[in-house]
Design a protein around this motif. Structure first.
Motif, PDB file in Angstrom:
ATOM      1  N   ASP A 101      -0.021   8.328  -6.027  1.00  0.00           N
ATOM      2  CA  ASP A 101      -0.599   8.400  -4.680  1.00  0.00           C
ATOM      3  C   ASP A 101       0.469   8.723  -3.643  1.00  0.00           C
ATOM      4  OD1 ASP A 101      -3.109   7.837  -5.619  1.00  0.00           O
ATOM      5  OD2 ASP A 101      -3.163   5.768  -4.882  1.00  0.00           O
ATOM      6  N   PHE A 154       0.069   4.041   1.055  1.00  0.00           N
ATOM      7  CA  PHE A 154      -0.157   4.689   2.346  1.00  0.00           C
ATOM      8  C   PHE A 154       0.781   4.105   3.408  1.00  0.00           C
ATOM      9  CE2 PHE A 154      -2.180   5.800   6.306  1.00  0.00           C
ATOM     10  CZ  PHE A 154      -2.802   7.020   6.061  1.00  0.00           C
ATOM     11  N   LEU A 175       0.399  11.797  -1.176  1.00  0.00           N
ATOM     12  CA  LEU A 175       0.386  11.589   0.271  1.00  0.00           C
ATOM     13  C   LEU A 175       1.472  12.414   0.952  1.00  0.00           C
ATOM     14  CD1 LEU A 175      -0.209   7.737   0.328  1.00  0.00           C
ATOM     15  CD2 LEU A 175      -1.657   9.413   1.496  1.00  0.00           C
ATOM     16  N   LEU A 180      -2.171  10.934   8.210  1.00  0.00           N
ATOM     17  CA  LEU A 180      -0.943  10.215   7.882  1.00  0.00           C
ATOM     18  C   LEU A 180       0.062  10.454   9.002  1.00  0.00           C
ATOM     19  CD1 LEU A 180       0.515   8.564   5.638  1.00  0.00           C
ATOM     20  CD2 LEU A 180       1.333  10.747   4.737  1.00  0.00           C
ATOM     21  N   GLU A 192       3.843   5.899   5.560  1.00  0.00           N
ATOM     22  CA  GLU A 192       3.946   5.878   7.020  1.00  0.00           C
ATOM     23  C   GLU A 192       5.325   5.402   7.476  1.00  0.00           C
ATOM     24  OE1 GLU A 192      -0.421   4.991   8.902  1.00  0.00           O
ATOM     25  OE2 GLU A 192       0.664   3.272   8.064  1.00  0.00           O
ATOM     26  N   SER A 223       0.844  -1.185   0.000  1.00  0.00           N
ATOM     27  CA  SER A 223       0.000   0.000   0.000  1.00  0.00           C
ATOM     28  C   SER A 223       0.883   1.240   0.000  1.00  0.00           C
ATOM     29  CB  SER A 223      -0.882  -0.016   1.255  1.00  0.00           C
ATOM     30  OG  SER A 223      -1.166   1.277   1.714  1.00  0.00           O
ATOM     31  N   ALA A 279      -8.299   7.567   0.541  1.00  0.00           N
ATOM     32  CA  ALA A 279      -7.503   7.943   1.717  1.00  0.00           C
ATOM     33  C   ALA A 279      -7.598   9.430   2.043  1.00  0.00           C
ATOM     34  CB  ALA A 279      -6.047   7.555   1.509  1.00  0.00           C
TER      35      ALA A 279
END
Length: 345
Positions: A137, A85, A141, A157, A89, A83, A152
């Motif tokens: 993405d 995302f 992000l 985040l 992270e 992912s 999202a």
């Protein structure tokens, strides 16, 4: 001044363990930090006995804790497994731990065979079909620019930190260069994978570049190089590389050959194997400091590269350390190595 950096695959040399290889990575990162290299990247691979780092993000946490100024990063994270995302992270956490020192390089290759890829991805490896979407993405992000219709959008985040990792696209074809240009990202071309037209990909990247993540293009050439004190030692080290090339051509999943194994195999190759060795020589730069430096500078100029990222996989951990020392001296990086316990391997 030419910027030099390190790409490390955490190679496992025959007769050594994965633990030895990981310890050698830590030692090399500390040396690179001392010598004045710009950045230290860890590559992601799976299911291969020759390389032992399936999780660069974990290794980077360790390397950051034992180095002081060198940038550390992934060369790269194989994004189709994950992912975007979650990757954001992980690297924001690294950025929180080591501010202004983290690079996030991403690629779309599996870093192993397809059966292994499916195992890593729990049977849903996407083979890179949505890679461009994932990278888009990831950029959004990091910049806080996800569109309002994105799933999202509005999700917090974490960790929320003021600085951001430096984003890089990695590639060995024109696909990566064009995507990097479209998104305004830094781009590193893997000459050690594709030695024949990387300079044209690099020039195309510069011509197509549109300001985005970065205001202007930035190109690195990642080159396989081994530098030795003498021509005789360079020849011995090259024989181990030759054996590795033959093993890979046969699809053999084995550790990196040692110098002794390379010397023993040199007189036993048949015509097909000699052709493989000759064909693959363009992917390597091996020799004395003068020879290697001249060739690296030629490649830098041919690519129009802002930086060279050097991958060294040798049949001896000692020889690998020495190679980076000699390159640092030849390119006058300007730092002296700190005393460290001798590594006899």
């Amino acid at each position: 001044m030419t910027l030099l950096s390190v790409l490390d695959q955490t190679p496992v040399i025959d007769g050594h363990t994965a633990a030895d290889a990981i310890a050698a990575t830590i030692e090399l990162a500390q040396l690179a930090d001392d010598l004045g290299y710009t950045r230290y990247w860890c590559a992601e691979h799976h299911g291969l006995l020759a390389v032992s780092n399936p999780s660069p993000e974990v290794m980077l946490a360790r390397l950051g804790s034992v180095t002081k100024r060198i940038r550390i990063g992934s060369g790269g994270i194989m994004l189709p497994y994950y992912s975007a995302f979650k990757v954001a992270e992980q690297f924001l956490m690294l950025e929180a731990l080591f501010p202004n020192r983290i690079d996030l390089g991403v690629g779309r290759a599996p870093g192993g065979d397809m059966r292994t890829a499916q195992a890593v991805a729990a049977g849903v490896y996407n083979r890179g079909e949505i890679f461009a979407e994932q990278v888009t993405d990831l950029v959004a992000l990091m910049n806080g620019t996800l569109p309002s219709d994105h799933p999202a959008y509005g999700v917090v985040l974490q960790p929320q930190v003021a600085t951001r990792p430096q984003l890089w696209m990695l590639g060995s074809s024109d696909f990566g260069g064009r995507l990097a240009a479209q998104l305004g990202m830094r781009f590193a071309f893997a000459h050690f994978i594709n030695a024949h037209f990387g300079h044209t990909v690099g020039h195309d990247y510069r011509e197509r570049f549109a300001p985005g993540q970065e205001a202007k293009p930035y190109l690195a050439a990642a080159v396989f190089a081994i530098c030795a004190d003498t021509e005789e030692e360079a020849i011995a080290l090259e024989k181990a590389v030759d054996l590795r090339r033959v093993q890979m051509a046969y699809g053999m999943n084995l550790p990196i050959p040692s110098v002794i194994q390379g010397q023993g195999a040199a007189q036993q190759y048949d015509e097909r194997e000699r052709l493989v060795i000759e064909r693959e020589k363009a992917r390597s730069v091996i020799g004395t400091p003068q020879t290697v430096t001249e060739r690296l500078l030629e490649l830098r100029d041919r690519f129009g590269a802002d930086e060279l990222i050097v991958l060294t996989v040798a049949g001896s951990y000692r020889a690998r350390l020495r190679s980076y020392e000699l390159l640092a001296q030849a390119f006058e990086l300007g730092r002296a190595p700190q005393p460290r316990p001798a590594n006899p391997n």
